[in-house]
Motif scaffolding. Structure first.
Motif, PDB file in Angstrom:
ATOM      1  N   LEU A 162       0.824  -1.199   0.000  1.00  0.00           N
ATOM      2  CA  LEU A 162       0.000   0.000   0.000  1.00  0.00           C
ATOM      3  C   LEU A 162       0.863   1.255   0.000  1.00  0.00           C
ATOM      4  CD1 LEU A 162      -2.987  -0.342  -0.068  1.00  0.00           C
ATOM      5  CD2 LEU A 162      -3.094  -0.023   2.403  1.00  0.00           C
ATOM      6  N   MET A 165       2.789   1.914  -3.118  1.00  0.00           N
ATOM      7  CA  MET A 165       1.990   2.595  -4.128  1.00  0.00           C
ATOM      8  C   MET A 165       1.929   4.084  -3.844  1.00  0.00           C
ATOM      9  SD  MET A 165      -1.697   1.217  -5.421  1.00  0.00           S
ATOM     10  CE  MET A 165      -2.732   2.029  -4.217  1.00  0.00           C
ATOM     11  N   SER A 168       5.255   5.959  -4.213  1.00  0.00           N
ATOM     12  CA  SER A 168       5.771   6.061  -5.577  1.00  0.00           C
ATOM     13  C   SER A 168       5.384   7.391  -6.215  1.00  0.00           C
ATOM     14  CB  SER A 168       5.267   4.899  -6.433  1.00  0.00           C
ATOM     15  OG  SER A 168       3.905   5.068  -6.769  1.00  0.00           O
ATOM     16  N   LEU A 169       4.441   8.082  -5.621  1.00  0.00           N
ATOM     17  CA  LEU A 169       4.069   9.401  -6.135  1.00  0.00           C
ATOM     18  C   LEU A 169       5.289  10.297  -6.295  1.00  0.00           C
ATOM     19  CD1 LEU A 169       0.745  10.553  -4.464  1.00  0.00           C
ATOM     20  CD2 LEU A 169       1.182   8.789  -6.143  1.00  0.00           C
ATOM     21  N   LEU A 184      -6.268  12.530  -7.384  1.00  0.00           N
ATOM     22  CA  LEU A 184      -5.298  11.443  -7.331  1.00  0.00           C
ATOM     23  C   LEU A 184      -5.527  10.585  -6.092  1.00  0.00           C
ATOM     24  CD1 LEU A 184      -2.803  10.116  -8.508  1.00  0.00           C
ATOM     25  CD2 LEU A 184      -1.404  11.733  -7.237  1.00  0.00           C
ATOM     26  N   ASP A 187      -8.212   8.175  -6.759  1.00  0.00           N
ATOM     27  CA  ASP A 187      -7.758   7.050  -7.579  1.00  0.00           C
ATOM     28  C   ASP A 187      -6.995   6.028  -6.739  1.00  0.00           C
ATOM     29  OD1 ASP A 187      -8.917   8.233  -9.718  1.00  0.00           O
ATOM     30  OD2 ASP A 187      -7.059   8.838 -10.707  1.00  0.00           O
ATOM     31  N   VAL A 188      -6.117   6.535  -5.883  1.00  0.00           N
ATOM     32  CA  VAL A 188      -5.326   5.631  -5.042  1.00  0.00           C
ATOM     33  C   VAL A 188      -6.235   4.796  -4.158  1.00  0.00           C
ATOM     34  CG1 VAL A 188      -3.686   5.530  -3.130  1.00  0.00           C
ATOM     35  CG2 VAL A 188      -3.247   7.043  -5.068  1.00  0.00           C
ATOM     36  N   ALA A 190      -9.419   4.101  -4.602  1.00  0.00           N
ATOM     37  CA  ALA A 190     -10.226   3.195  -5.422  1.00  0.00           C
ATOM     38  C   ALA A 190      -9.417   1.975  -5.830  1.00  0.00           C
ATOM     39  CB  ALA A 190     -10.738   3.936  -6.659  1.00  0.00           C
ATOM     40  N   LEU A 191      -8.209   2.220  -6.273  1.00  0.00           N
ATOM     41  CA  LEU A 191      -7.367   1.112  -6.720  1.00  0.00           C
ATOM     42  C   LEU A 191      -6.988   0.203  -5.559  1.00  0.00           C
ATOM     43  CD1 LEU A 191      -5.905  -0.217  -9.012  1.00  0.00           C
ATOM     44  CD2 LEU A 191      -3.994   1.347  -8.706  1.00  0.00           C
ATOM     45  N   ALA A 192      -6.657   0.810  -4.426  1.00  0.00           N
ATOM     46  CA  ALA A 192      -6.227   0.014  -3.279  1.00  0.00           C
ATOM     47  C   ALA A 192      -7.373  -0.827  -2.731  1.00  0.00           C
ATOM     48  CB  ALA A 192      -5.670   0.932  -2.191  1.00  0.00           C
ATOM     49  N   LEU A 193      -8.541  -0.255  -2.641  1.00  0.00           N
ATOM     50  CA  LEU A 193      -9.651  -0.965  -2.005  1.00  0.00           C
ATOM     51  C   LEU A 193     -10.374  -1.901  -2.967  1.00  0.00           C
ATOM     52  CD1 LEU A 193     -11.129   1.846   0.271  1.00  0.00           C
ATOM     53  CD2 LEU A 193      -9.630  -0.067   0.906  1.00  0.00           C
ATOM     54  N   ASN A 194     -10.618  -1.437  -4.173  1.00  0.00           N
ATOM     55  CA  ASN A 194     -11.458  -2.208  -5.096  1.00  0.00           C
ATOM     56  C   ASN A 194     -10.678  -2.945  -6.163  1.00  0.00           C
ATOM     57  OD1 ASN A 194     -13.658  -1.121  -3.686  1.00  0.00           O
ATOM     58  ND2 ASN A 194     -13.619   0.704  -4.978  1.00  0.00           N
ATOM     59  N   GLY A 195      -9.433  -2.585  -6.354  1.00  0.00           N
ATOM     60  CA  GLY A 195      -8.629  -3.296  -7.329  1.00  0.00           C
ATOM     61  C   GLY A 195      -8.809  -2.785  -8.736  1.00  0.00           C
ATOM     62  N   LEU A 196      -8.028  -3.366  -9.608  1.00  0.00           N
ATOM     63  CA  LEU A 196      -7.911  -2.887 -10.985  1.00  0.00           C
ATOM     64  C   LEU A 196      -8.961  -3.515 -11.881  1.00  0.00           C
ATOM     65  CD1 LEU A 196      -6.200  -1.144 -12.767  1.00  0.00           C
ATOM     66  CD2 LEU A 196      -4.499  -2.957 -12.859  1.00  0.00           C
TER      67      LEU A 196
ATOM     68  N   ARG B 150     -10.918  -1.721 -15.127  1.00  0.00           N
ATOM     69  CA  ARG B 150     -11.814  -0.594 -14.896  1.00  0.00           C
ATOM     70  C   ARG B 150     -11.384   0.609 -15.732  1.00  0.00           C
ATOM     71  NH1 ARG B 150     -11.539   0.124  -8.803  1.00  0.00           N
ATOM     72  NH2 ARG B 150     -12.972   1.819  -9.255  1.00  0.00           N
ATOM     73  N   ALA B 192      -3.554  -6.108  -6.658  1.00  0.00           N
ATOM     74  CA  ALA B 192      -3.660  -5.183  -7.778  1.00  0.00           C
ATOM     75  C   ALA B 192      -4.978  -5.386  -8.530  1.00  0.00           C
ATOM     76  CB  ALA B 192      -2.480  -5.367  -8.723  1.00  0.00           C
ATOM     77  N   LEU B 193      -5.363  -6.623  -8.748  1.00  0.00           N
ATOM     78  CA  LEU B 193      -6.547  -6.883  -9.571  1.00  0.00           C
ATOM     79  C   LEU B 193      -7.837  -6.808  -8.771  1.00  0.00           C
ATOM     80  CD1 LEU B 193      -5.241  -9.768 -11.859  1.00  0.00           C
ATOM     81  CD2 LEU B 193      -5.482  -7.337 -12.385  1.00  0.00           C
ATOM     82  N   ASN B 194      -7.823  -7.374  -7.578  1.00  0.00           N
ATOM     83  CA  ASN B 194      -9.070  -7.493  -6.825  1.00  0.00           C
ATOM     84  C   ASN B 194      -9.205  -6.484  -5.697  1.00  0.00           C
ATOM     85  OD1 ASN B 194      -9.617  -9.746  -8.447  1.00  0.00           O
ATOM     86  ND2 ASN B 194      -8.441 -11.056  -7.053  1.00  0.00           N
ATOM     87  N   GLY B 195      -8.128  -5.850  -5.321  1.00  0.00           N
ATOM     88  CA  GLY B 195      -8.208  -4.827  -4.297  1.00  0.00           C
ATOM     89  C   GLY B 195      -8.144  -5.396  -2.898  1.00  0.00           C
ATOM     90  N   LEU B 196      -8.156  -4.457  -1.967  1.00  0.00           N
ATOM     91  CA  LEU B 196      -7.921  -4.796  -0.574  1.00  0.00           C
ATOM     92  C   LEU B 196      -9.219  -5.164   0.142  1.00  0.00           C
ATOM     93  CD1 LEU B 196      -5.763  -4.902   1.550  1.00  0.00           C
ATOM     94  CD2 LEU B 196      -5.895  -2.432   1.764  1.00  0.00           C
TER      95      LEU B 196
END
Lengths: 204, 204
Positions: A162, A165, A168-169, A184, A187-188, A190-196, B150, B192-196
């Motif tokens: 986490l 990520m 890395s900003l 931003l 986005d972070v 959303a990506l961290a909690l829900n994934g890609l 997404r 990364a794909l499914n999130g936290l």
DNA sequence: ATACTAACTGAACGATCGGTTAGTAAAGCA
DNA sequence: TGCTTTACTAACCGATCGTTCAGTTAGTAT
């Protein structure tokens, strides 16, 4: 930053904050060790010796810069939204706050994240940074125990990935405005909690 | 690594790879610029001058090290699984491969990720690294266009955050075994794909 | 033994490093 | 106009930097 009303005495020139700002930028460009006081002076259009009128050593420049970065992060953990309420909400607040802090004090945090502990000053900074990381790791564990986060990945690993990520900003983020940083942070989170992956459920 | 059969001529001692290995560790501990040839020599139990029998300059040590890291990443992009099939599968393969490569060549990739472009050698390495990042960004875009990822977050941002997570391994990963790295790659892909967030659907 | 090859040492080099010293320049205040 | 305060410069210091060089050591090959 400092008071604007009081008239200054003596010959006008740089103050500590202005010198520090430029010094931190130079440190980030070439690395702290590789940045000589000579090239730093020429960036300021000053002589080397003039810098020692404001700071007692090169390491003190580093010290002030690192403290500015660490202070911001440490204050973040003390905010009410970070200390009360469900763990998942506190974690989200800290995560978002960390992104905003990184964006706001970008050069200072960048410098902090590159410290390797090669001097007492650097080791102190690393200690304070680890303490911050540990606090966040506790939030992750609490949120997991509350059932808010997936339990199939080790919390320590999650925390590190986490923050990998978020941190890395400093490698690529270029500030264009305050709204930019807020977006931003969205986005972070959303990506961290829900994934890609494409969400299967609908989003509002 | 090198041939084991051919008998060596002359006085036995270090070869380039052995020196490079120790040099890279030292560079990572104190930073490239802050690591003097003197302390490097004492780590090798050699004189400073002896190093120049194997490498023509300090910068050549850096050059060989960075090339070892970059070579691994560039070869990864040429593997069949990275060039054929659905974009989401190719992206997953590259992501997993990057984690394994980082784990395998940890000190070398660590050094690479800290390069700031302060010399022609470093700028060359940055160029090759950006080229690698660009290739991955194309994979992310392709996977998104195929509907696998997404669409509400900018692909460039996704790529950077993704690699921020992966690259952060160099800050904390301590290898304990090859199975360890494979498991870590699983975690990275899952996060990364499914999130936290706790998965709402069942997992096999 | 002799020749050959590779690995290495000790001492020194010019350059540059962080930091110091003694004195000067420019402002407000009396 | 001095006087004080602050900001600064030119010149220099010892230490350390990466690198070089002339010679030495330790092995193999004939």
């Amino acid at each position: 930053m400092s008071d604007l009303s009081t008239p200054k005495r003596g010959r006008p020139g740089y103050d500590r904050a202005a010198i520090l700002e430029i010094a931190v930028l130079a440190f980030n460009e070439h690395g702290y060790d590789a940045t000589s006081m000579g090239v730093l002076a020429s960036r300021l259009n000053l002589s080397k010796a003039a810098i020692y009128h404001h700071f007692s050593s090169k390491e003190e420049l580093l010290q002030f810069a690192l403290n500015h970065a660490l202070g911001g992060l440490e204050e973040l953990l003390l905010e009410p939204a970070a200390t009360t309420g469900p763990a998942i909400d506190r974690l989200s607040h800290v995560l978002r706050g960390a992104v905003l802090m990184l964006a706001d004090r970008l050069p200072y945090v960048t410098l902090l994240l590159r410290v390797r502990g090669n001097s007492p000053t650097e080791r102190d900074a690393l200690t304070r940074r680890k303490s911050f990381d540990r606090s966040v790791a506790l939030l992750v564990s609490a949120a997991r125990d509350a059932g808010s986060l997936r339990a199939d990945i080790d919390p320590a690993t999650v925390t590190r990935l986490l923050f990998g990520m978020v941190n890395s900003l400093t490698e690529w983020y270029q500030p264009t405005g305050p709204a930019d940083a807020a977006h931003l942070a969205d986005d972070v989170l959303a990506l961290a909690l829900n994934g890609l992956r494409t969400p299967s459920t609908s989003r509002e």
